[in-house]
Structures are given as C-alpha cells and as structure tokens.
Design a protein around this motif. Sequence first.
Motif, short mmCIF file in Angstrom:
data_model
loop_
_atom_site.label_atom_id
_atom_site.label_comp_id
_atom_site.label_asym_id
_atom_site.label_seq_id
_atom_site.Cartn_x
_atom_site.Cartn_y
_atom_site.Cartn_z
N LYS A 97 48.32 -14.21 10.53
CA LYS A 97 48.80 -15.08 9.48
C LYS A 97 50.21 -14.94 9.06
O LYS A 97 50.49 -14.25 8.34
CB LYS A 97 47.77 -15.20 8.52
N ASN A 118 50.56 -16.12 15.86
CA ASN A 118 49.39 -16.79 15.09
C ASN A 118 48.69 -17.42 15.98
O ASN A 118 47.36 -17.64 15.69
CB ASN A 118 50.59 -17.76 14.42
N THR A 153 53.92 -16.30 8.20
CA THR A 153 54.64 -17.54 7.88
C THR A 153 56.06 -17.17 7.56
O THR A 153 56.36 -15.94 7.33
CB THR A 153 54.12 -18.25 6.62
N GLU A 201 50.25 -12.06 6.52
CA GLU A 201 48.70 -11.66 5.60
C GLU A 201 47.82 -10.79 6.73
O GLU A 201 47.73 -11.37 7.61
CB GLU A 201 48.11 -13.01 5.43
#
Length: 430
Positions: free
Chosen positions: A216, A211, A218, A228
């Motif tokens: 991206k 990150n 999570t 992503e």
Amino acid sequence: MDRIRIVGGNQLNGVIPISGAKNAALPLMIASLLTDDTLTLENVPHLADVEQLIRILGNHGVDISVNGRRERQGESYARTIHFTCRNIVDTTAPYELVSKMRASFWVIGPLLAREGKARVSLPGGCAIGTRPVDLFIEGLQALSANIEIDGGYVNATAPEGGLVGARYTFPKVSVGATHVLMMAATLANGTTVLGNAAREPEVVDLANCLNAMGAKITGQGTATITIEGVRSLSGARHRVLPDRIETGTYAMAVAMTGGDVILEDTDMALLDTALEAIRRAGAEITETNSGIRVVRNGAGIKPVDIVTDPFPGFPTDLQAQFMGLMTMAKGTSHITETIFENRFMHVQELARLGAKISLSGQTAKIEGVSRLKGAPVMATDLRASVSLVIAGLAAEGETMVSRVYHLDRGFERLEEKLTRCGAHVERVSD
Ligand code: EPZ
C-alpha cells in the motif's frame, strides 16, 4: 579481453529498439525476496549486472526461470523472468558477490523485512565517488532496526515482531536508499512516511510493482512517499519500464553524428530535461507512435550548459555522454556534476580524441573543436565508456575502446543497435 572498434564519420539512420531499464530491473528483481509467491518480470534486459544479480538472488534461495523471447530477428531480446523465493535460505550477501555491484547491497531491505535479519557486505560498483551507505543505515534504524558494522559487513536485525513504520526524511536524495526503505516498509508494522524521497521513474516503477504485489504505497513520483505496512505480499506480473539512460544516450549519439533515428519502445516523459538539452544543442526531437524521433541535419552542434540533479533534473547518468556531444559544439559549454564527486574520468579519455576540456572543482569547461581524431581509449565506468563510443562515432578514423566489460553492464547489444543504423562498430576479441 574484448574491445570495441569504431570507425567514425557515418551518420546514424534507422530504428533503435530501447531495452528495459537496468536501474528499474535491478530493484524489481530484488523485490522478489519479499514474497514466497512468483514475481514475473517482462522486458528484462540481458546485461552483465542482471546476470550478476541473478547469481546473488540464487544464493538467497530465489528460483529463477528465464523465457528468452526473441522480439526482433537478430536484434533485441526482451526476456521474461520468473522469480520465486519460497524460503530465504541465506540472509548473508557475501563480499565476493556484493563487491561487484553496488545495487546488490539493496537486498538488505527485503531480507530484513521478511526474515528479521540480514548480513550484507559493504558495496562496490562503479568508481565514481565514495558512495557511502549512511542513509540506508539511518533510514533502517528509523524503522527500529538494530545495525552494527563489523568486518566490512552491515549486520541488521529487526525487533521481535518485525520492523516498525516511522517517519524518515532523507537529508540527501538517494535513489538506492529510497528503493530499500520503500521495500522494507511494505512489511513493517504501521505506516512509514519517507520525506525528500527520490522521484526517479525507476522508484515509481518499483512502487507500482510492489502495489501490484499487494503493498500500500502512495505518493511515488513525489518527494513524500507513504507506505502502509501489510502482513504479506503476493506474486505479480510487471513490465520493466524503458531505459531512459539508453534512450538519452542514443539521442545524443544521433545529435553527435547527424542523421535520423527512431528510438522505439520508449517514452519522452522519462527524460524531458535531457531531451530539452539535446534540442537546444540543435537536434529536432518529436514524439512518434512507437517512441521518439531524433533528427539532426546540416546545422552544427550548439553549446549548452547543464547541471546534473536528481530527477526531474538532468541525470548524472547522461552527463558523460552529453560531454561527448559538447566536445564538437561550436563554442564553449559548462557541465557541472552535483551528484557524484568523482564522475569526470571520461575527461582525460575524451582528450585523447582531441577534445579540449578543463576541470575546475565539479565543473568541466568544454571548448568545442571542429574535429576529433580516433585514438585508443579506455572505458573507466559504465556511462563514461559510452561517452567514448559517442565521440568515436564522430571522430575521424579508428577509435579502439578497451575494458568494454563496463559497457556490457548497462548497454544491451550496443554494437548491433548502432551497426544497424549505419555506424561502423565492432567487437574485437583478443
Ligand atoms: C543510482 O545509484 C543508480 N544506480 C546510478 O546509476 C545513478 O547514477 C544514481 O542512482 C543517481 O541517479 C542504480 O539505480 C542501480 P544514490 P545509487 O544513492 O542509488 C550519496 C549507472 O551508471 N549517498 O541516488 O547508488 C551518493 O554517494 C549507475 O547506472 C550517500 O551519501 O545513487 C551520491 O553522491 C551509476 N549516502 C548521492 O547520494 C548513502 O547512504 C546519490 O546517490 C547513499 C547515497
């Protein structure tokens, strides 16, 4: 070949600095293949496995420069290493390099994501089970990679335009396959959702570093990780998290010998389950400003049953050490290994020191004895070898551990750290 000579019987008292985690450093180093910018890693331990991966990454075109930073006089060296991969010059990871260390297989993820192809030898590593790569292959196929296995190599290619994000649920928790799919998915087109992902702190560390590089991601630290895809990643500066296995190993050593030791630069939250087991065995464990204090005085070692499990369960990488501790418990304990099918090679070596252990399938029954007696023993894998050191520290007389190259793969300055706490441990070169 070097051996370690231990004269047992001394308590451990003092301070042990904990190094950066080998199992975080390795995937973080591999992540440098994902960008043409510089990835700087701090707190990288000086270990044989790290040196081996430096050679492997060099082969792919990563420029590496090391700043040795002496953190404490004559003690631990935490290094800052800069990795820059302007161009990938070779997408093949050959047998000669990969066979020495399983984690080097993980380059398959970044190579495929960045270059669209990778040819990686099937891996080697510690002989602790069959350790297949089916989950890596299935997962990469889910991201639309085409995979063939030929002549001991995995040949992977991405479709024109790159890997494609997808939803993939691991049928079994795998740390390595989670690292690889997470890295591969950072540069894929679209979103990837990984189900039943590994929750190990090293996975979280890698996700945090990715990150910082612009990925991206999570959900790291939970069973569902969402990535992503982005077009490119940049450089970053990241500090490798403390080694929870080294932390647990020294905590068990103190519980074994008795004494009072502060484990510095580490974090209790990384190994709750293991620390709880050590507490139940009779040691006092408290948090201090700089790390963890482990004390055992007077009281004998109590028998405790454990079962290894993926994080947050009891780590398989501490199973051998805990067995070492249980050999002198006042009573009978049981240890069940659920991660690797052949991770009990330390049993026969511990028996040479006088331990009473019997095996039934994946469970070891340990009948505590009141004394162990030093003997020549042989290291069989990284964590097994350190269990022999722990037992040797409490045994009467001399224990000579041969094949210590296993220890050098994962324990930075072991003799020095233990000696400074009063143990009699030395390296003998023949
Ligand atoms: C990592 O290995 C660690 N290595 C190991 O530490 C650790 O024991 C292991 O995770 C479990 O915590 C590094 O991080 C460098 P897995 P990894 O994939 O990723 C099976 C040490 O001493 N499996 O989580 O290789 C596999 O056979 C080392 O530092 C498949 O079946 O472990 C095992 O039974 C030793 N197919 C289980 O999953 C696959 O494709 C978990 O392995 C992949 C794995």
